[in-house]
Design a protein around this motif. Structure first.
Motif, PDB file in Angstrom:
ATOM      1  N   ILE A 142       0.838  -1.206   0.000  1.00 19.60           N
ATOM      2  CA  ILE A 142       0.000   0.000   0.000  1.00 19.60           C
ATOM      3  C   ILE A 142       0.871   1.253   0.000  1.00 19.60           C
ATOM      4  O   ILE A 142       0.589   2.237  -0.705  1.00 19.60           O
ATOM      5  N   ILE A 143       1.950   1.228   0.792  1.00 17.65           N
ATOM      6  CA  ILE A 143       2.872   2.374   0.805  1.00 17.65           C
ATOM      7  C   ILE A 143       3.483   2.584  -0.571  1.00 17.65           C
ATOM      8  O   ILE A 143       3.625   3.708  -1.053  1.00 17.65           O
ATOM      9  N   TYR A 144       3.826   1.474  -1.232  1.00 12.27           N
ATOM     10  CA  TYR A 144       4.414   1.582  -2.562  1.00 12.27           C
ATOM     11  C   TYR A 144       3.415   2.167  -3.565  1.00 12.27           C
ATOM     12  O   TYR A 144       3.778   2.960  -4.439  1.00 12.27           O
ATOM     13  N   ILE A 145       2.143   1.797  -3.433  1.00 16.54           N
ATOM     14  CA  ILE A 145       1.136   2.288  -4.378  1.00 16.54           C
ATOM     15  C   ILE A 145       0.928   3.789  -4.228  1.00 16.54           C
ATOM     16  O   ILE A 145       0.854   4.535  -5.216  1.00 16.54           O
ATOM     17  N   TYR A 146       0.853   4.291  -2.992  1.00 15.21           N
ATOM     18  CA  TYR A 146       0.518   5.701  -2.753  1.00 15.21           C
ATOM     19  C   TYR A 146       1.732   6.543  -2.369  1.00 15.21           C
ATOM     20  O   TYR A 146       1.563   7.677  -1.929  1.00 15.21           O
ATOM     21  N   VAL A 183      11.163   7.321  -7.647  1.00 15.09           N
ATOM     22  CA  VAL A 183      12.445   7.033  -6.986  1.00 15.09           C
ATOM     23  C   VAL A 183      12.551   5.546  -6.660  1.00 15.09           C
ATOM     24  O   VAL A 183      13.603   4.921  -6.870  1.00 15.09           O
ATOM     25  N   LEU A 184      11.470   4.968  -6.171  1.00 13.39           N
ATOM     26  CA  LEU A 184      11.480   3.538  -5.867  1.00 13.39           C
ATOM     27  C   LEU A 184      11.651   2.706  -7.135  1.00 13.39           C
ATOM     28  O   LEU A 184      12.337   1.689  -7.136  1.00 13.39           O
ATOM     29  N   VAL A 185      11.006   3.154  -8.218  1.00 11.85           N
ATOM     30  CA  VAL A 185      11.137   2.438  -9.489  1.00 11.85           C
ATOM     31  C   VAL A 185      12.578   2.481  -9.977  1.00 11.85           C
ATOM     32  O   VAL A 185      13.124   1.474 -10.455  1.00 11.85           O
ATOM     33  N   ARG A 186      13.226   3.654  -9.859  1.00 11.38           N
ATOM     34  CA  ARG A 186      14.634   3.770 -10.274  1.00 11.38           C
ATOM     35  C   ARG A 186      15.532   2.901  -9.409  1.00 11.38           C
ATOM     36  O   ARG A 186      16.479   2.284  -9.909  1.00 11.38           O
ATOM     37  N   CYS A 187      15.254   2.850  -8.099  1.00  7.25           N
ATOM     38  CA  CYS A 187      16.042   1.976  -7.211  1.00  7.25           C
ATOM     39  C   CYS A 187      15.878   0.508  -7.607  1.00  7.25           C
ATOM     40  O   CYS A 187      16.855  -0.256  -7.638  1.00  7.25           O
ATOM     41  N   LYS A 188      14.643   0.140  -7.928  1.00 11.93           N
ATOM     42  CA  LYS A 188      14.382  -1.239  -8.355  1.00 11.93           C
ATOM     43  C   LYS A 188      15.117  -1.554  -9.652  1.00 11.93           C
ATOM     44  O   LYS A 188      15.721  -2.630  -9.798  1.00 11.93           O
TER      45      LYS A 188
END
Length: 357
Positions: A75-79, A85-90
């Protein structure tokens, strides 16, 4: 003449339309997440009716821990406002993982399997601990086999490496045949030279003993390696350049990245695996030796002895030639145990009644 700037209705329309689309996409992701969690819960509930009580409790604890941990993170990832930034880290983590060699990927996977297994064991308790440990050890064994085959291929491609492999196999086979000969001699108390079939089977059965010895050597080497690595680590690149100068570039430089971390993991991983294998082998060697002793008698009686007519044998007896007109005779006792008599000549045996046709 002044030019009036008209508002860009298209861009404003796209901007207005993009916000609802983003919200709708996140809403769909949230609904999909809850539906997946609901399916998992229903699956566990249905499966729990077919499980024993202790296993059922462990499964419920594991799924509960997974939902409590994974659902809020999802849920935190969705909102999350800065989701990019999380996508780039992934993507960066995926890029680093893809750049690793195959054996390094297996090492990373080993760390993931270990941490996940320990978490599952902690959450599920003892009922499922044996299953998790068996799966973890199976994967570790796969990693070890892959590394052994990789090192074997690298050594075999070199002429000196082929000689080293040949010497190692010769020494191991000689050791195995020596142990097999001693085992046969201790069982029947005669020279083992005439019992080649049994010697071959016992030599194959001594492979676990050889593996225990190898595990002990590897465990000792991994304990000594940190002490030997202190000087190269202190000198850093100077030591590497000195070695390259000494061998005049005859040894190809490795192109594998993150070599230091890889070597540290290998020392820890193989030190632990070899230590566990050596300890387990030492604890079970006496049990295995008894099994080998029992198997030796059975192999000699069934594979190296026959129902010959050279001597007057009792019913159910077998013989094997020893040379110099002597024979080894064996028979089964009333309890089913195989009994070996002292070597005799056929003339020294008492006459047996004729067998009726």
């Amino acid at each position: 003449m002044a030019i009036k700037n008209k508002p860009n209705n298209g861009s404003s329309t796209d901007q207005c339309a993009s916000t609802p689309t983003s919200k709708e996409a996140r809403k769909r992701e949230l609904v999909s997440t809850f539906l997946g969690a609901l399916v998992a819960i229903l699956f566990v509930v249905i499966l729990s009716f077919m499980m024993p009580t202790n296993v059922r409790g462990s499964m419920i604890a594991i799924i509960g821990l997974f939902l409590v941990t994974a659902l809020p993170l999802r849920i935190i990832y969705i909102y999350y406002p800065n989701r990019a930034v999380l996508v780039r880290c992934k993507e960066r983590i995926s890029e680093i993982y893809s750049s690793l060699a195959i054996h390094q990927k297996l090492y990373v996977n080993s760390c993931i399997v270990t941490s996940s297994g320990l978490l599952l064991i902690f959450a599920g308790g003892k009922p499922l601990a044996a299953v998790y440990l068996a799966l973890m050890l199976t994967f570790y064994a796969y990693v070890v086999v892959y590394d052994v085959l990789r090192w074997y291929k690298a050594i075999y491609n070199n002429l000196i490496g082929k000689a080293v492999i040949g010497l190692a196999f010769t020494a191991a086979s000689n050791f195995a045949y020596s142990v097999a000969g001693q085992q046969i001699a201790d069982t029947i108390h005669v020279a083992p030279t005439n019992f080649s079939r049994t010697a071959l089977f016992i030599a194959i059965a001594t492979i676990p003993f050889i593996m225990i010895v190898i595990a002990g050597i590897v465990a000792t080497v991994t304990m000594v390696m940190p002490l030997l690595s202190v000087l190269p680590l202190m000198l850093g690149g100077t030591m590497r350049r000195a070695i390259e100068w000494l061998v005049a570039g005859t040894i190809q430089k490795s192109t594998v990245r993150h070599m230091f971390i890889t070597c540290v993991f290998q020392m820890v991983f193989y030190g632990v695996m070899a230590g566990l294998a050596y300890k387990s082998g030492r604890e079970n060697v006496s049990w295995y030796d008894k099994k080998i002793s029992h198997a030796t008698s059975w192999l000699i009686y069934n594979f190296d002895m026959y129902n010959g007519q050279e001597c007057n044998l009792k019913e159910g007896s077998k013989l094997a030639p020893l040379g110099d007109a002597k024979f080894l005779i064996a028979h089964k006792s009333t309890e089913g145990a195989i009994v070996f008599d002292s070597p005799v000549k056929c003339d020294d045996l008492p006459a047996q009644p004729a067998i009726k046709e």
